[in-house]
Scaffold this motif. Structure first.
Motif, PDB file in Angstrom:
ATOM      1  N   TRP A 139      25.180  -3.069   0.847  1.00 48.07           N
ATOM      2  CA  TRP A 139      23.794  -3.065   0.356  1.00 48.07           C
ATOM      3  C   TRP A 139      23.546  -4.272  -0.544  1.00 48.07           C
ATOM      4  O   TRP A 139      22.511  -4.943  -0.428  1.00 48.07           O
ATOM      5  CB  TRP A 139      23.492  -1.773  -0.398  1.00 48.07           C
ATOM      6  N   LEU A 140      24.473  -4.549  -1.439  1.00 46.38           N
ATOM      7  CA  LEU A 140      24.316  -5.682  -2.346  1.00 46.38           C
ATOM      8  C   LEU A 140      24.255  -7.006  -1.582  1.00 46.38           C
ATOM      9  O   LEU A 140      23.473  -7.904  -1.930  1.00 46.38           O
ATOM     10  CB  LEU A 140      25.455  -5.709  -3.365  1.00 46.38           C
ATOM     11  N   LYS A 141      25.067  -7.127  -0.547  1.00 41.57           N
ATOM     12  CA  LYS A 141      25.016  -8.340   0.279  1.00 41.57           C
ATOM     13  C   LYS A 141      23.662  -8.456   0.961  1.00 41.57           C
ATOM     14  O   LYS A 141      23.102  -9.558   1.076  1.00 41.57           O
ATOM     15  CB  LYS A 141      26.138  -8.321   1.308  1.00 41.57           C
ATOM     16  N   GLY A 142      23.127  -7.330   1.441  1.00 36.88           N
ATOM     17  CA  GLY A 142      21.813  -7.348   2.070  1.00 36.88           C
ATOM     18  C   GLY A 142      20.724  -7.719   1.082  1.00 36.88           C
ATOM     19  O   GLY A 142      19.791  -8.465   1.413  1.00 36.88           O
ATOM     20  N   LEU A 143      20.841  -7.198  -0.138  1.00 39.86           N
ATOM     21  CA  LEU A 143      19.870  -7.545  -1.171  1.00 39.86           C
ATOM     22  C   LEU A 143      19.955  -9.031  -1.491  1.00 39.86           C
ATOM     23  O   LEU A 143      18.928  -9.715  -1.598  1.00 39.86           O
ATOM     24  CB  LEU A 143      20.141  -6.714  -2.429  1.00 39.86           C
ATOM     25  N   LYS A 144      21.164  -9.547  -1.620  1.00 39.03           N
ATOM     26  CA  LYS A 144      21.370 -10.965  -1.892  1.00 39.03           C
ATOM     27  C   LYS A 144      20.740 -11.820  -0.794  1.00 39.03           C
ATOM     28  O   LYS A 144      20.072 -12.837  -1.070  1.00 39.03           O
ATOM     29  CB  LYS A 144      22.870 -11.251  -2.003  1.00 39.03           C
ATOM     30  N   ALA A 145      20.925 -11.422   0.461  1.00 39.45           N
ATOM     31  CA  ALA A 145      20.371 -12.175   1.590  1.00 39.45           C
ATOM     32  C   ALA A 145      18.852 -12.206   1.557  1.00 39.45           C
ATOM     33  O   ALA A 145      18.238 -13.143   2.089  1.00 39.45           O
ATOM     34  CB  ALA A 145      20.857 -11.573   2.904  1.00 39.45           C
ATOM     35  N   ASN A 146      18.241 -11.204   0.926  1.00 33.82           N
ATOM     36  CA  ASN A 146      16.787 -11.164   0.837  1.00 33.82           C
ATOM     37  C   ASN A 146      16.243 -11.960  -0.346  1.00 33.82           C
ATOM     38  O   ASN A 146      15.042 -11.891  -0.640  1.00 33.82           O
ATOM     39  CB  ASN A 146      16.299  -9.710   0.763  1.00 33.82           C
TER      40      ASN A 146
ATOM     41  N   PRO B 147       0.813  -1.225   0.000  1.00 39.10           N
ATOM     42  CA  PRO B 147       0.000   0.000   0.000  1.00 39.10           C
ATOM     43  C   PRO B 147       0.842   1.270   0.000  1.00 39.10           C
ATOM     44  O   PRO B 147       0.480   2.267  -0.634  1.00 39.10           O
ATOM     45  CB  PRO B 147      -0.819  -0.129   1.287  1.00 39.10           C
ATOM     46  N   THR B 148       1.968   1.223   0.725  1.00 36.59           N
ATOM     47  CA  THR B 148       2.868   2.386   0.782  1.00 36.59           C
ATOM     48  C   THR B 148       4.272   1.921   0.428  1.00 36.59           C
ATOM     49  O   THR B 148       4.944   1.266   1.231  1.00 36.59           O
ATOM     50  CB  THR B 148       2.882   3.012   2.190  1.00 36.59           C
ATOM     51  N   PRO B 149       4.748   2.227  -0.788  1.00 37.55           N
ATOM     52  CA  PRO B 149       6.078   1.754  -1.187  1.00 37.55           C
ATOM     53  C   PRO B 149       7.183   2.463  -0.412  1.00 37.55           C
ATOM     54  O   PRO B 149       7.009   3.600   0.045  1.00 37.55           O
ATOM     55  CB  PRO B 149       6.136   2.114  -2.673  1.00 37.55           C
ATOM     56  N   PRO B 150       8.317   1.822  -0.227  1.00 37.42           N
ATOM     57  CA  PRO B 150       9.433   2.435   0.488  1.00 37.42           C
ATOM     58  C   PRO B 150      10.004   3.627  -0.273  1.00 37.42           C
ATOM     59  O   PRO B 150       9.902   3.709  -1.492  1.00 37.42           O
ATOM     60  CB  PRO B 150      10.456   1.302   0.594  1.00 37.42           C
ATOM     61  N   ASN B 151      10.600   4.544   0.480  1.00 36.07           N
ATOM     62  CA  ASN B 151      11.164   5.757  -0.109  1.00 36.07           C
ATOM     63  C   ASN B 151      12.664   5.683  -0.323  1.00 36.07           C
ATOM     64  O   ASN B 151      13.288   6.683  -0.674  1.00 36.07           O
ATOM     65  CB  ASN B 151      10.840   6.975   0.760  1.00 36.07           C
ATOM     66  N   SER B 152      13.240   4.515  -0.116  1.00 36.42           N
ATOM     67  CA  SER B 152      14.674   4.361  -0.342  1.00 36.42           C
ATOM     68  C   SER B 152      14.991   2.908  -0.690  1.00 36.42           C
ATOM     69  O   SER B 152      14.386   1.978  -0.124  1.00 36.42           O
ATOM     70  CB  SER B 152      15.479   4.775   0.896  1.00 36.42           C
ATOM     71  N   VAL B 153      15.955   2.726  -1.578  1.00 38.82           N
ATOM     72  CA  VAL B 153      16.399   1.362  -1.869  1.00 38.82           C
ATOM     73  C   VAL B 153      17.066   0.740  -0.647  1.00 38.82           C
ATOM     74  O   VAL B 153      17.141  -0.492  -0.537  1.00 38.82           O
ATOM     75  CB  VAL B 153      17.367   1.333  -3.069  1.00 38.82           C
ATOM     76  N   HIS B 154      17.529   1.557   0.280  1.00 34.79           N
ATOM     77  CA  HIS B 154      18.159   1.016   1.490  1.00 34.79           C
ATOM     78  C   HIS B 154      17.169   0.230   2.348  1.00 34.79           C
ATOM     79  O   HIS B 154      17.570  -0.631   3.132  1.00 34.79           O
ATOM     80  CB  HIS B 154      18.803   2.141   2.301  1.00 34.79           C
ATOM     81  N   GLU B 155      15.870   0.519   2.168  1.00 35.53           N
ATOM     82  CA  GLU B 155      14.863  -0.234   2.920  1.00 35.53           C
ATOM     83  C   GLU B 155      14.683  -1.650   2.375  1.00 35.53           C
ATOM     84  O   GLU B 155      14.126  -2.517   3.064  1.00 35.53           O
ATOM     85  CB  GLU B 155      13.532   0.519   2.891  1.00 35.53           C
ATOM     86  N   LEU B 156      15.151  -1.895   1.166  1.00 35.78           N
ATOM     87  CA  LEU B 156      14.918  -3.194   0.539  1.00 35.78           C
ATOM     88  C   LEU B 156      15.733  -4.321   1.146  1.00 35.78           C
ATOM     89  O   LEU B 156      15.493  -5.492   0.826  1.00 35.78           O
ATOM     90  CB  LEU B 156      15.209  -3.107  -0.968  1.00 35.78           C
ATOM     91  N   VAL B 157      16.682  -3.987   2.008  1.00 36.38           N
ATOM     92  CA  VAL B 157      17.467  -5.038   2.662  1.00 36.38           C
ATOM     93  C   VAL B 157      16.835  -5.455   3.992  1.00 36.38           C
ATOM     94  O   VAL B 157      17.371  -6.327   4.679  1.00 36.38           O
ATOM     95  CB  VAL B 157      18.928  -4.572   2.883  1.00 36.38           C
ATOM     96  N   LYS B 158      15.694  -4.873   4.335  1.00 33.39           N
ATOM     97  CA  LYS B 158      15.006  -5.258   5.559  1.00 33.39           C
ATOM     98  C   LYS B 158      14.343  -6.620   5.377  1.00 33.39           C
ATOM     99  O   LYS B 158      13.933  -6.988   4.266  1.00 33.39           O
ATOM    100  CB  LYS B 158      13.970  -4.201   5.940  1.00 33.39           C
ATOM    101  N   PRO B 159      14.205  -7.382   6.457  1.00 39.41           N
ATOM    102  CA  PRO B 159      13.690  -8.755   6.368  1.00 39.41           C
ATOM    103  C   PRO B 159      12.306  -8.876   5.729  1.00 39.41           C
ATOM    104  O   PRO B 159      12.009  -9.908   5.105  1.00 39.41           O
ATOM    105  CB  PRO B 159      13.655  -9.217   7.831  1.00 39.41           C
ATOM    106  N   GLU B 160      11.480  -7.833   5.870  1.00 35.82           N
ATOM    107  CA  GLU B 160      10.117  -7.966   5.351  1.00 35.82           C
ATOM    108  C   GLU B 160      10.038  -8.063   3.825  1.00 35.82           C
ATOM    109  O   GLU B 160       8.998  -8.427   3.269  1.00 35.82           O
ATOM    110  CB  GLU B 160       9.233  -6.802   5.831  1.00 35.82           C
ATOM    111  N   TRP B 161      11.149  -7.759   3.136  1.00 40.03           N
ATOM    112  CA  TRP B 161      11.140  -7.826   1.679  1.00 40.03           C
ATOM    113  C   TRP B 161      11.770  -9.107   1.152  1.00 40.03           C
ATOM    114  O   TRP B 161      11.971  -9.256  -0.058  1.00 40.03           O
ATOM    115  CB  TRP B 161      11.852  -6.605   1.091  1.00 40.03           C
ATOM    116  N   LYS B 162      12.045 -10.050   2.019  1.00 41.14           N
ATOM    117  CA  LYS B 162      12.686 -11.289   1.581  1.00 41.14           C
ATOM    118  C   LYS B 162      11.802 -12.050   0.590  1.00 41.14           C
ATOM    119  O   LYS B 162      10.634 -12.320   0.862  1.00 41.14           O
ATOM    120  CB  LYS B 162      13.006 -12.188   2.782  1.00 41.14           C
ATOM    121  N   GLY B 163      12.367 -12.347  -0.573  1.00 43.08           N
ATOM    122  CA  GLY B 163      11.653 -13.084  -1.603  1.00 43.08           C
ATOM    123  C   GLY B 163      10.609 -12.287  -2.356  1.00 43.08           C
ATOM    124  O   GLY B 163       9.866 -12.843  -3.168  1.00 43.08           O
TER     125      GLY B 163
END
Length: 339
Positions: free
Chosen positions: A188-195, A142-158
């Protein structure tokens, strides 16, 4: 879709092996202007035909990957047959500029484009722009994130779709490296990979995956969404796009651009200059705005319907010529296991 990492690295290291595809407009007469084009033939062929008619000349186009063509031009040096390089992104032009392979452009030409979208050395200029955006499924986000840095948070896994082999994604990563440093980009790339993001073969496939709900978010360029809306109608597209604010690296504005090659004879150089000015004309800029849904950068041409004006966006401030370190970006992506 871009070539695999190994081929890209090989081409950069040994560009002489590259033989770009050749397509000539008009007759079989010797070319008055040879263009090396990193832009897709299907995308720009109608514009090249308009250019040839405008010039009243025989134009020959050799198509290939922008980074590979840039590397080949450095290998060819003054012996190149090309008079003009049309690049998909600024980094390939920046690499040629750094090696002093581009001729200076007249001030009257440069003044047609905002300094943010042309080379700081005055030897290349952008002709159209594209913005990195987040595609999202509104039912799932419903509300997209305002930064790509948020994409490494666990809730975006998969839940994230991307195209790691795509030049625009790689330019974005290069931009993050320039803006925030290699260590921050690698983290950041490692965090993205982990997700566990889902890789697709091109940006359109990412958008389709978001639209179907296969993933909740997708990293892509803005114009794919507008092209789909123009083709299918807004009511047929479930996915939405979000422009990232406050200079976030994920909101990079990159450009397709042109530069005149040093080593071109006087005749080619003259036609190349006329070609540059044509690509900045109202006719060509309208083509980019209306046909490809990109951002026009000159001639006071407005964006296509629904595309927000460039001046209303908040992209990161960056010298686009510094997006030239593709080889280092590819190595980093390989090192973290994303390609």
């Amino acid at each position: 879709m871009r070539r695999p990492l190994a081929r890209a690295l090989t081409a950069i290291a040994a560009a002489v092996l590259l033989t770009p595809a050749l397509a000539a407009c008009g007759s079989d007469e010797p070319a008055d202007l040879v263009i090396y084009s990193g832009r897709n033939e299907n995308l720009v062929k109608p514009l090249i035909e308009k250019l040839e008619k405008h010039l009243g000349a025989n134009v020959e186009v050799r198509y290939g990957d922008s980074a590979e063509l840039s590397a080949q031009l450095m290998e060819e040096g003054d012996k190149t047959e090309a008079g003009l390089f049309l690049s998909q992104d600024a980094g390939a032009l920046g690499a040629l500029s750094k090696e002093k392979r581009l001729a200076p452009l007249p001030g009257a030409t440069l003044d047609k484009v905002d300094p943010a979208y042309r080379g700081s050395n005055g030897d290349w200029t952008g002709v159209s722009g594209r913005v990195r955006v987040l595609g999202y499924h509104p039912d799932q986000v419903p509300t997209p994130p305002n930064s790509v840095h948020e994409l490494v948070k666990p809730e975006w896994k998969g839940k994230i779709g991307f195209v790691p082999t795509n030049a625009s994604f790689q330019a974005f990563v290069t931009g993050m490296r320039v803006l925030e440093g290699d260590d921050a980009a690698r983290t950041w790339l490692k965090g993205l990979k982990a997700n566990e993001p889902k890789a697709y073969e091109n940006n359109l496939k990412v958008l389709e995956a978001v639209d179907k709900g296969e993933v909740s978010l997708g990293l892509l360029n803005h114009y794919y969404w507008f092209e789909q809306v123009a083709e299918k109608g807004a009511d047929k597209i479930k996915a939405k796009i979000h422009y990232l604010p406050k200079g976030d690296p994920g909101g990079l504005v990159n450009v397709a651009g042109v530069g005149i090659l040093k080593g071109a004879d006087d005749k080619q150089a003259a036609y190349a200059q006329k070609a540059v000015d044509y690509l900045l004309s109202a006719e060509a800029q309208t083509y980019f705005a209306q046909e490809t849904k990109e951002y026009p950068l000159a001639a006071d041409v407005k964006t296509a319907e629904g595309v927000p004006p460039l001046e209303t966006l908040q992209p990161p401030k960056i010298d686009l010529g510094r997006l030239d370190s593709l080889k280092e970006t590819l190595a980093m992506l390989q090192d973290v296991g994303l390609v």
